[in-house]
Design a protein around this motif. Structure first.
Motif, PDB file in Angstrom:
ATOM      1  N   ARG B 392      28.008   3.319 -29.978  1.00 41.84           N
ATOM      2  CA  ARG B 392      27.272   3.592 -28.753  1.00 41.84           C
ATOM      3  C   ARG B 392      28.161   3.557 -27.516  1.00 41.84           C
ATOM      4  NH1 ARG B 392      21.258   3.689 -28.127  1.00 41.84           N
ATOM      5  NH2 ARG B 392      20.983   5.196 -29.791  1.00 41.84           N
ATOM      6  N   VAL B 393      28.887   2.438 -27.371  1.00 39.34           N
ATOM      7  CA  VAL B 393      29.511   2.203 -26.073  1.00 39.34           C
ATOM      8  C   VAL B 393      31.011   1.916 -26.191  1.00 39.34           C
ATOM      9  CG1 VAL B 393      28.994  -0.276 -25.960  1.00 39.34           C
ATOM     10  CG2 VAL B 393      28.964   1.091 -23.844  1.00 39.34           C
ATOM     11  N   GLY B 394      31.547   2.139 -27.377  1.00 29.73           N
ATOM     12  CA  GLY B 394      32.995   2.031 -27.513  1.00 29.73           C
ATOM     13  C   GLY B 394      33.487   0.624 -27.795  1.00 29.73           C
ATOM     14  N   LYS B 395      34.775   0.411 -27.528  1.00 27.08           N
ATOM     15  CA  LYS B 395      35.434  -0.838 -27.901  1.00 27.08           C
ATOM     16  C   LYS B 395      35.358  -1.832 -26.759  1.00 27.08           C
ATOM     17  CE  LYS B 395      39.901  -2.252 -29.854  1.00 27.08           C
ATOM     18  NZ  LYS B 395      39.326  -2.960 -31.006  1.00 27.08           N
ATOM     19  N   ARG B 396      34.963  -3.031 -27.096  1.00 27.87           N
ATOM     20  CA  ARG B 396      34.908  -4.076 -26.074  1.00 27.87           C
ATOM     21  C   ARG B 396      36.319  -4.382 -25.589  1.00 27.87           C
ATOM     22  NH1 ARG B 396      31.327  -9.621 -26.104  1.00 27.87           N
ATOM     23  NH2 ARG B 396      31.852 -10.234 -23.987  1.00 27.87           N
ATOM     24  N   GLY B 397      36.478  -4.514 -24.279  1.00 29.15           N
ATOM     25  CA  GLY B 397      37.799  -4.783 -23.729  1.00 29.15           C
ATOM     26  C   GLY B 397      38.521  -3.513 -23.336  1.00 29.15           C
ATOM     27  N   LEU B 398      38.194  -2.413 -24.030  1.00 26.49           N
ATOM     28  CA  LEU B 398      38.794  -1.126 -23.664  1.00 26.49           C
ATOM     29  C   LEU B 398      37.790  -0.307 -22.859  1.00 26.49           C
ATOM     30  CD1 LEU B 398      40.983   1.072 -23.912  1.00 26.49           C
ATOM     31  CD2 LEU B 398      39.891   1.790 -26.054  1.00 26.49           C
ATOM     32  N   HIS B 399      36.563  -0.157 -23.402  1.00 27.74           N
ATOM     33  CA  HIS B 399      35.544   0.645 -22.719  1.00 27.74           C
ATOM     34  C   HIS B 399      34.548  -0.198 -21.936  1.00 27.74           C
ATOM     35  CE1 HIS B 399      36.761   3.289 -26.179  1.00 27.74           C
ATOM     36  NE2 HIS B 399      36.875   4.133 -25.173  1.00 27.74           N
ATOM     37  N   TRP B 400      34.263  -1.372 -22.452  1.00 27.53           N
ATOM     38  CA  TRP B 400      33.215  -2.172 -21.810  1.00 27.53           C
ATOM     39  C   TRP B 400      33.488  -3.650 -21.971  1.00 27.53           C
ATOM     40  CZ3 TRP B 400      30.088  -5.468 -24.851  1.00 27.53           C
ATOM     41  CH2 TRP B 400      30.233  -5.319 -26.236  1.00 27.53           C
ATOM     42  N   ASP B 401      32.744  -4.417 -21.184  1.00 29.56           N
ATOM     43  CA  ASP B 401      32.766  -5.855 -21.385  1.00 29.56           C
ATOM     44  C   ASP B 401      31.379  -6.387 -21.055  1.00 29.56           C
ATOM     45  OD1 ASP B 401      33.675  -8.332 -22.069  1.00 29.56           O
ATOM     46  OD2 ASP B 401      35.544  -8.123 -20.954  1.00 29.56           O
ATOM     47  N   TRP B 402      31.215  -7.667 -21.189  1.00 28.72           N
ATOM     48  CA  TRP B 402      29.901  -8.251 -20.987  1.00 28.72           C
ATOM     49  C   TRP B 402      30.019  -9.520 -20.145  1.00 28.72           C
ATOM     50  CZ3 TRP B 402      27.513 -12.920 -22.043  1.00 28.72           C
ATOM     51  CH2 TRP B 402      26.093 -12.928 -21.970  1.00 28.72           C
ATOM     52  N   SER B 403      29.066  -9.713 -19.242  1.00 26.03           N
ATOM     53  CA  SER B 403      28.977 -10.991 -18.542  1.00 26.03           C
ATOM     54  C   SER B 403      27.500 -11.315 -18.397  1.00 26.03           C
ATOM     55  CB  SER B 403      29.653 -10.900 -17.176  1.00 26.03           C
ATOM     56  OG  SER B 403      28.790 -10.272 -16.254  1.00 26.03           O
ATOM     57  N   PRO B 404      27.181 -12.597 -18.297  1.00 26.20           N
ATOM     58  CA  PRO B 404      25.762 -12.964 -18.245  1.00 26.20           C
ATOM     59  C   PRO B 404      25.043 -12.294 -17.066  1.00 26.20           C
ATOM     60  CG  PRO B 404      27.177 -14.935 -18.238  1.00 26.20           C
ATOM     61  CD  PRO B 404      28.077 -13.757 -18.240  1.00 26.20           C
ATOM     62  N   LYS B 405      25.773 -12.079 -15.957  1.00 24.58           N
ATOM     63  CA  LYS B 405      25.129 -11.502 -14.778  1.00 24.58           C
ATOM     64  C   LYS B 405      24.971  -9.993 -14.873  1.00 24.58           C
ATOM     65  CE  LYS B 405      25.631 -14.525 -10.878  1.00 24.58           C
ATOM     66  NZ  LYS B 405      26.344 -14.861  -9.666  1.00 24.58           N
ATOM     67  N   ARG B 406      25.960  -9.338 -15.476  1.00 22.78           N
ATOM     68  CA  ARG B 406      25.947  -7.871 -15.457  1.00 22.78           C
ATOM     69  C   ARG B 406      25.535  -7.261 -16.788  1.00 22.78           C
ATOM     70  NH1 ARG B 406      31.567  -6.005 -12.997  1.00 22.78           N
ATOM     71  NH2 ARG B 406      30.517  -3.995 -13.013  1.00 22.78           N
TER      72      ARG B 406
END
Lengths: 303, 551
Positions: B392-406
């Motif tokens: 869906r959204v690609g590789k974490r750290g390359l395409h996306w990341d996650w934070s509790p706020k965002r």
């Protein structure tokens, strides 16, 4: 089959004939051959069976068109909107061209021409949104109406006002573009005529009446005939992007009707509607040309 | 040229034209597509297959060979040949390319009407339920749970022609949006929960100058987002969906012609007369709705039609709340639950989980292993969370990341406008618009990627238990929908608007019902009942009679 005299004539002009050949081939390939596809209007088109192998259904598609509640209404609406456009919109570019023609300050003339030409390039998707805001209950136009002590007018939510809006915004959008053709025709009028006329003491007004206008007549006639031919096109983009449930009764036109049918990819019905439009347009063009020929004693008509 | 010569020339032209046009074209081979003996089809998962893929039109500008595509190719030993369409292209060009015989192995269709048209035209391969069940049992189980009605979308005259997809997210009702600062200004301390409270609040918004500018220029509400959503919260309080099929006493009926609809229209007439409804509600167009603009600009203080946690998220600088705060720092937004209806319960229209259909070209019958590979793909995506997210959204750290706020957010350069779609990245993990991951997964699988407070917000304001969906998923599962449905939607919108505005008397409703029935409404209702009855048989075949509860 071809008499010797003609054959010699063809041989003499063979370079010219050769030049026109690509044009003939183009029309043949892209305009005449596809016309055979019109038989789809008389068939129930099944794509995998192709146009030829699909079953014939006779006039069923046309019966469906006219049996529906909406098509006759759409036809009527189309005619009304188009005629209003023609009556109020046809002369606007002529007037604009004449006015621009009288302007002697070049930068001003160019500026006005550009500004009036500009709306033609805006998509109705954008314009629809702009007019929705301008003419809405809290828009600037209604603010003026309120200031004048009148209660707000629902320009887009009233079947009659809506037609007015359609015609007026249509004229606003198309006038500058239309004027270009007339300006070109005006540029073609011999300047000596004006000199001679002013020597004879004709003022601006008389020059316009006796030189400019007659010089424009051929262009006017041609464009009038062509716009009569287009009378069943009431401006799909504009209507589609501006209309709403409350004005469907007066603004649902042939094209928006066909679009709803096309959701089912009903090519046969759409072709039937298209064929109907073409036949009516052809009759109108021939009729208008005939009238023009009679009215101008054969001087100004397309053929 | 003389007249005769012209005639001769014209005749020749015409003859040539007709001659060329009538040259027999052999009907496409797919008409006599072989029936597949599925018992004897084998697919060796390590053998590389080439599959052409015409997926959802949500990625018009995507590149071929994106990271996502390579990831999917590598996971399933496939060489994918994608076709990227935009919406107009999907609607206009795609049918023409199909007609021209240029059909991808796998195709995406949004609505049952399109699927049916393509089956009718002979483009689509039949796909028995057993095959789907055999190779994608988990996927089917999840689909049955979230969107079993989608099985109706791929059904044509008793046979199945594709793999339905689902969007788990669409089981959530929308919260309503309130201007809390307005409510307080007119002396109301909590968000309205009943019809009466709604009326009182809207009345005060009109007459008690909630924006404090000394001018009577505010209205209560201005719907106009979509024909299926206009005033729907009020219709729901009376227990009906106005522009959908609903179930009444075991029968499928059209909500908009029920007696309750007349009661709601009577109420709305009254509200319109009291000037609680902005008259501009009637002039929304296909591309422009006044609703959002009016709410944003502080002309109305209440909005319903769509919304989610994101609208209220001040951590997101592009959210509705943040945008309105920039325009006017005084703004305070508050979410509202669905109104408590006349029966004392909350109901809210939801679009529902059933989403779209994937179908295979009739020519794929020659390579049925491709079908099995795609089914394996869906099965794996339904069970392998890491792979699903990467698809869906690609590789974490390359395409996306996650934070509790965002929550899930894209990293540069993919956060640039359009760059995400170009790279085939789809932040929305719960919807049905992935290109190579065309169905969502159960909500609990991606739950830990939600933002802080999002789950609690949903529990409070968007309980799926309140949701009411169209009884047959989408109204165009009815075979005659193409002929009648659009006209009827339009006719109803017009009649309702006229009655609400007072252009027509309330009694016109009875005439409207009569005309509605005569103009195809009765036909569609009958067909909807037939589809609804047939559905039980289909659900039995796919094991969807008693789906697991949605969590």
């Amino acid at each position: 089959m071809i008499p010797a005299a003609s054959r010699r004539r063809y041989m003499r002009h063979r370079e010219l004939l050769f030049l026109i050949l690509p044009c003939v081939v183009y029309f043949l390939l892209f305009h005449y051959i596809p016309m055979v596809g019109l038989i789809v209007a008389f068939k129930d088109l099944i794509m995998t069976q192709g146009i030829l192998h699909s079953p014939w259904v006779g006039w069923v598609n046309f019966e469906r068109l006219f049996a529906s509640e909406d098509f006759p209404r759409a036809l009527w609406n189309t005619l009304v909107i188009s005629l209003l456009r023609l009556v109020f919109g046809f002369f606007a570019p002529i007037v604009l061209a004449l006015l621009l023609n009288e302007v002697r300050i070049t930068w001003f003339k160019r500026g006005v021409q550009t500004l009036t030409y500009l709306p033609y390039f805006f998509s109705w998707v954008v314009l629809g949104g702009i007019f929705l805001m301008l003419l809405g209950g809290d828009g600037p136009i209604n603010s003026l109406v309120r200031t004048a002590g009148h209660s707000p007018i629902s320009f887009l939510g009233d079947p009659v006002w809506f037609i007015v809006v359609l015609v007026v915004t249509g004229i606003w959008q198309g006038t500058g573009y239309g004027a270009v053709i007339y300006l070109a025709a005006l540029a073609g009028i011999d300047g000596h005529l004006y000199e001679a006329a002013s020597l004879d003491g004709a003022g601006r007004w008389n020059q316009m009446r006796h030189i400019t206008l007659p010089g424009l007549v051929p262009t006017i006639v041609v464009l009038l005939i062509l716009s009569l031919g287009g009378i069943l096109n009431a401006g799909f983009d504009q209507v589609y992007n501006m209309y709403n449930p409350i004005v469907y009764a007066t603004s649902d036109i042939i094209d928006t009707y066909v679009l709803r049918r096309m959701i089912d990819m009903d090519y046969s019905l759409a072709t039937a509607a298209g064929l109907f439009k073409s036949v009516v347009s052809l009759v109108l063009v021939i009729g208008a040309n005939w009238l023009a020929r009679r009215a101008t004693k054969g001087e100004h008509s397309i053929w | 040229m003389t007249r005769n010569e012209i005639l001769v020339l014209f005749g020749i032209v015409l003859l040539v034209a007709i001659g060329i046009a009538l040259t027999p074209v052999t009907p496409r081979a797919s008409l006599k597509a072989p029936t597949v003996d599925w018992q004897h089809v084998t697919d060796r998962p390590d053998e590389e297959l080439t599959i052409s893929w015409c997926g959802s039109p949500a990625f018009p500008s995507a590149h071929e060979d994106t990271w996502v595509q390579k990831r999917v190719e590598q996971a399933f030993h496939i060489k994918l040949r994608p076709t990227f369409l935009d919406w107009p292209g999907y609607q206009n060009r795609h049918p023409l390319t199909l007609s021209g015989g240029d059909i991808a192995d796998l195709n995406w269709d949004g609505d049952p009407l399109q699927v049916r048209r393509n089956v009718h035209q002979g483009f689509v391969m039949e796909l028995p339920y057993e095959v789907i069940l055999r190779y994608a049992p988990t996927y089917v189980k999840d689909l049955n749970r979230y969107g079993k009605e989608a099985w109706l979308y791929s059904n044509f005259q008793g046979k199945n022609y594709g793999i339905p997809t689902y969007a788990a997210l669409d089981v959530y009702p929308y919260p309503s949006l309130w201007r809390m600062d307005w409510l307080r200004k007119v002396g109301i301390t909590r968000v309205p929960e009943t019809l009466d409270e709604l009326h009182t609040a809207l009345y005060k918004f009109r007459y008690e100058d909630p924006d404090g500018n000394g001018v009577k220029d505010t209205y209560g509400m201005c719907p106009g987002i979509h024909w299926a959503m206009n005033f729907v919260e009020i219709f729901m309080a009376y227990g009906i969906l106005p522009q959908d099929f609903i179930v009444r006493d075991g029968k499928v009926v059209w909500g908009g012609v029920q007696p309750e609809a007349k009661q709601v229209l009577a109420l709305l007439r009254q509200w319109y007369k009291e000037e609680l409804i902005d008259p501009d509600f009637a002039i929304g167009t296909i591309s422009n709705s006044p609703s959002d603009r009016k709410f944003l600009n502080g002309r109305t203080g209440y909005l319903y039609g769509w919304g989610s946690f994101n609208d209220f998220d001040l951590n997101n600088p592009n959210s509705r709340y943040s945008t309105m705060k920039v325009l006017n720092p005084q703004v305070e937004l508050a979410p509202g639950k669905p109104l408590i209806g006349l029966d004392g319960k909350r109901h809210a229209r939801v679009w529902g989980g059933p989403a779209h259909v994937l179908w295979f070209s009739a020519d794929v019958a020659k390579h049925p292993e491709k079908v099995i590979r795609v089914l394996r793909m869906l099965e794996t995506l339904a069970t392998d969370k890491a792979l699903y997210i990467e698809a869906r959204v690609g590789k974490r750290g390359l395409h996306w990341d996650w934070s509790p706020k965002r929550g899930v957010y894209l990293l540069p350069p993919y956060d640039k406008r359009g760059e995400d779609l170009r790279s085939l990245l789809q932040r929305d993990l719960e919807g049905a618009y992935g290109f190579f991951s065309p169905s969502s997964v159960p909500l609990e699988m991606t739950k830990d990627l939600l933002r802080d407070g999002e789950a609690a917000f949903r529990q409070t304001y968007s309980d799926p238990a309140w949701g009411v969906e169209n009884a047959v998923g989408k109204s165009d599962v009815t075979p005659s929908a193409g002929r009648y449905l659009e006209d009827l939607h339009q006719f109803q919108s017009t009649a309702y608007t006229q009655i609400i505005r007072g252009d027509k008397p309330l009694e016109y409703f009875d005439e409207f019902v009569k005309i509605w029935k005569a103009r195809g409404g009765d036909v569609l209702t009958q067909e909807a009942n037939a589809v609804h009855a047939e559905a039980q048989e289909i659900y039995r075949n796919v094991g969807a009679l008693k789906p697991e509860a949605r969590r």
